[in-house]
Design an enzyme around this catalytic site. Structure first.
Site, PDB file in Angstrom:
ATOM      1  N   SER A 165       0.869  -1.176   0.000  1.00 36.55           N
ATOM      2  CA  SER A 165       0.000   0.000   0.000  1.00 36.55           C
ATOM      3  C   SER A 165       0.907   1.228   0.000  1.00 36.55           C
ATOM      4  CB  SER A 165      -0.881  -0.036   1.248  1.00 36.55           C
ATOM      5  OG  SER A 165      -1.602   1.171   1.379  1.00 36.55           O
ATOM      6  N   LYS A 191      -1.210  -0.942  -4.364  1.00 36.18           N
ATOM      7  CA  LYS A 191      -2.387  -0.122  -4.033  1.00 36.18           C
ATOM      8  C   LYS A 191      -1.883   1.285  -3.797  1.00 36.18           C
ATOM      9  CE  LYS A 191      -4.836   0.296   0.369  1.00 36.18           C
ATOM     10  NZ  LYS A 191      -5.622  -0.418   1.405  1.00 36.18           N
ATOM     11  N   LYS A 209      -2.918   5.223  -2.466  1.00 36.25           N
ATOM     12  CA  LYS A 209      -3.889   6.058  -1.776  1.00 36.25           C
ATOM     13  C   LYS A 209      -4.261   7.206  -2.707  1.00 36.25           C
ATOM     14  CE  LYS A 209      -3.898   4.036   2.261  1.00 36.25           C
ATOM     15  NZ  LYS A 209      -5.145   3.482   2.822  1.00 36.25           N
ATOM     16  N   ASP A 264      -7.257   3.386  -3.031  1.00 37.40           N
ATOM     17  CA  ASP A 264      -7.952   3.472  -1.735  1.00 37.40           C
ATOM     18  C   ASP A 264      -8.101   4.947  -1.366  1.00 37.40           C
ATOM     19  OD1 ASP A 264      -8.953   3.241   0.822  1.00 37.40           O
ATOM     20  OD2 ASP A 264      -7.209   2.187   1.653  1.00 37.40           O
ATOM     21  N   GLU A 300     -11.327   1.256  -3.398  1.00 42.82           N
ATOM     22  CA  GLU A 300     -11.614   1.015  -1.976  1.00 42.82           C
ATOM     23  C   GLU A 300     -12.151   2.283  -1.300  1.00 42.82           C
ATOM     24  OE1 GLU A 300      -8.248  -0.841  -0.069  1.00 42.82           O
ATOM     25  OE2 GLU A 300      -8.928  -0.340   1.956  1.00 42.82           O
ATOM     26  N   ASP A 332     -13.907  -0.782   3.238  1.00 48.09           N
ATOM     27  CA  ASP A 332     -12.988  -0.903   4.375  1.00 48.09           C
ATOM     28  C   ASP A 332     -13.716  -0.309   5.586  1.00 48.09           C
ATOM     29  OD1 ASP A 332     -11.014  -0.470   6.316  1.00 48.09           O
ATOM     30  OD2 ASP A 332      -9.500   0.285   4.952  1.00 48.09           O
ATOM     31  N   LYS A 383     -10.152  -6.066   8.286  1.00 52.11           N
ATOM     32  CA  LYS A 383      -9.085  -5.705   9.233  1.00 52.11           C
ATOM     33  C   LYS A 383      -9.560  -6.126  10.612  1.00 52.11           C
ATOM     34  CE  LYS A 383      -7.478  -1.580   6.821  1.00 52.11           C
ATOM     35  NZ  LYS A 383      -7.546  -0.111   6.812  1.00 52.11           N
ATOM     36  N   GLY A 394      -4.335  -3.932   6.242  1.00 58.18           N
ATOM     37  CA  GLY A 394      -3.314  -3.692   7.263  1.00 58.18           C
ATOM     38  C   GLY A 394      -3.442  -2.305   7.846  1.00 58.18           C
TER      39      GLY A 394
HETATM   40  O1  OSB Z   1      -7.123   2.184   4.592  1.00 61.45           O
HETATM   41  O2  OSB Z   1      -6.025   0.423   4.315  1.00 61.45           O
HETATM   42  C1  OSB Z   1      -6.122   1.521   4.844  1.00 61.45           C
HETATM   43  C2  OSB Z   1      -2.969   2.282   6.901  1.00 61.45           C
HETATM   44  C3  OSB Z   1      -3.504   3.025   7.911  1.00 61.45           C
HETATM   45  C4  OSB Z   1      -4.839   3.314   7.900  1.00 61.45           C
HETATM   46  C5  OSB Z   1      -5.665   2.844   6.875  1.00 61.45           C
HETATM   47  C6  OSB Z   1      -5.149   2.070   5.862  1.00 61.45           C
HETATM   48  C7  OSB Z   1      -3.768   1.811   5.852  1.00 61.45           C
HETATM   49  C8  OSB Z   1      -3.089   1.064   4.801  1.00 61.45           C
HETATM   50  C9  OSB Z   1      -1.814   0.375   5.176  1.00 61.45           C
HETATM   51  O3  OSB Z   1      -3.449   1.052   3.651  1.00 61.45           O
HETATM   52  C10 OSB Z   1      -1.721  -1.028   4.725  1.00 61.45           C
HETATM   53  C11 OSB Z   1      -0.545  -1.722   5.363  1.00 61.45           C
HETATM   54  O4  OSB Z   1      -0.512  -1.897   6.598  1.00 61.45           O
HETATM   55  O5  OSB Z   1       0.351  -2.095   4.609  1.00 61.45           O
HETATM   56 MG    MG Z   2      -8.431   1.176   3.286  1.00 61.72          MG
END
Ligand code: OSB
Ligand code: MG
Length: 375
Positions: free
Chosen positions: A135, A161, A163, A188, A213, A238, A262, A291
């Protein structure tokens, strides 16, 4: 199980690089590590993934400490028959899923260790090789994004992925698609958009993304349903799925085709398993494991969940080194060929906390006895 005490360690772990999402940026990741100690001396570890502020969810590392100390430790009995029953015992506490999950996961690890079983097999996992991706946070520029992504691909991650947020969406995706036409790619938004953005977001359909996402509000199911009916790309939820009840509603409404599970967000492993079973076995739709920048402890629980049969997309479970220069467990989680992280054939989560390293990051710690009425 006779749980003599819960020990809670508040740690602050420096990330190898800043992680920026639509809701904020993190350089130093706090976490509460929960150690459940059984009367005979066996231990189990869990992790509370709440952040420094109430940005991803309403919980913070401070509220979680308070809820564990003042409510969870007072409600749970020291003779806990099974971690499956923790949810029911704590049902009077509304919300605070991350606090509940950290304690519940420690009890799952404890149970697995007492039975000398790997956690992944105890919870019904079927394949040790968990397919994972990385991510990638919002970057200062598109050129830097391309460099960052190239580096992860070279390291062996097979799915990316990114953001997104308003002002950082179509252009970075378009550029990544041009540079890496065949790489499995998804986005995401962490709830950064309103439904007014739906027409713009539907342009993402052109880039063969695996999924989009959580584009809309963190509690929304309706706008996601309208949006899913507008686009071919699967929508993944999520933030909006906090329990199996949300998953049932999401299926009925058509809010998503995929769920990112999660354990922290949904209150622990038992709730994760319920959502997994409902979405994959009843609805025949795929899930994957999300995660929260976990340390090696929380990561162990993610890996265990990643072995479940309904996990049919790559999970956000990268190697320890993607997050931390030094993880607090032995041995740190590593990426294997094929973009895989392998669940270990060892009791519990399969890693041991390294006390010397843990101590470097602890800001406070305390021990609690469980005071609930014996069951
Ligand atoms: O939305 O998936 C999420 C990290 C902190 C808060 C929200 C998210 C995330 C990640 C990190 O996308 C994923 C990872 O731990 O590798
Ligand atoms: Mg997410």
């Amino acid at each position: 199980m006779e749980v003599a005490r819960l020990e809670v360690f508040e740690v602050w772990m420096p990330l190898v690089s800043e992680f920026r999402t639509s809701f904020g940026s993190t350089r130093l990741r706090p976490a509460l590590l929960v150690r459940a100690v059984e009367r005979g001396g066996e231990e189990g570890w869990g992790e509370v993934v709440a952040g420094e502020g109430p940005w991803y969810s309403s919980e913070t590392v401070w509220t979680a400490w308070h809820v564990i100390e003042d409510y969870i430790a007072r409600l749970l009995p020291s003779n806990i028959e099974s971690p499956e029953l923790v949810g029911e015992r704590l049902s009077r506490i509304r919300g605070h899923n991350m606090a509940k999950a950290g304690v519940e996961m420690a009890l799952w690890d404890l149970k697995a260790r007492m039975e000398s079983k790997p956690l992944w097999s105890l919870i019904g996992g079927v394949k040790r090789d968990v397919i994972v991706g990385v991510s990638v946070g919002i970057q200062p520029s598109i050129d830097i994004l391309v460099k960052t992504v190239s580096r992860y691909l070279e390291e062996g991650y097979g799915r990316i992925k990114i953001k997104i947020e308003p002002g950082w969406d179509i252009e970075p995706v378009e550029r990544l698609r041009r540079e890496f036409p065949d790489v499995p790619l998804q986005v995401d938004a962490n709830a950064a958009y309103t439904f007014l953005d739906a027409p713009r977001l539907s342009r993402l359909d052109e880039y063969s993304l695996l999924m989009i996402e959580q584009p809309f509000h963190h509690e929304d199911l309706l706008e996601h349903a309208y949006f899913q009916s507008m686009v071919r790309t699967p929508v993944c939820l999520d933030e909006s799925v906090r329990s199996v009840r949300d998953a049932v509603a999401a299926l009925r409404l058509g809010s998503a085709r995929i769920i990112n599970i999660k354990p922290g967000r949904v209150g622990g492993l038992a709730s994760s398993l319920e959502i997994h079973d409902f979405w994959s076995l009843k609805a025949h739709l795929p899930v994957w494991i999300g995660g929260m920048l976990e340390t090696g402890v929380g990561r162990g629980h993610l890996v265990a969940l990643g072995t479940l049969p309904g996990v049919r997309y790559p999970s956000d479970i990268s190697a320890s080194s993607r997050y931390y220069a030094e993880d607090i467990v032995d041995a740190p989680w590593e990426l294997e060929p094929g973009s895989v992280i392998r669940a270990r054939n060892r009791p519990g989560i399969g890693v041991e906390v390294n006390w010397e390293r843990l101590r470097k990051y602890v800001r406070r710690s305390r021990s609690f006895t469980l005071q609930g009425k014996a069951s």
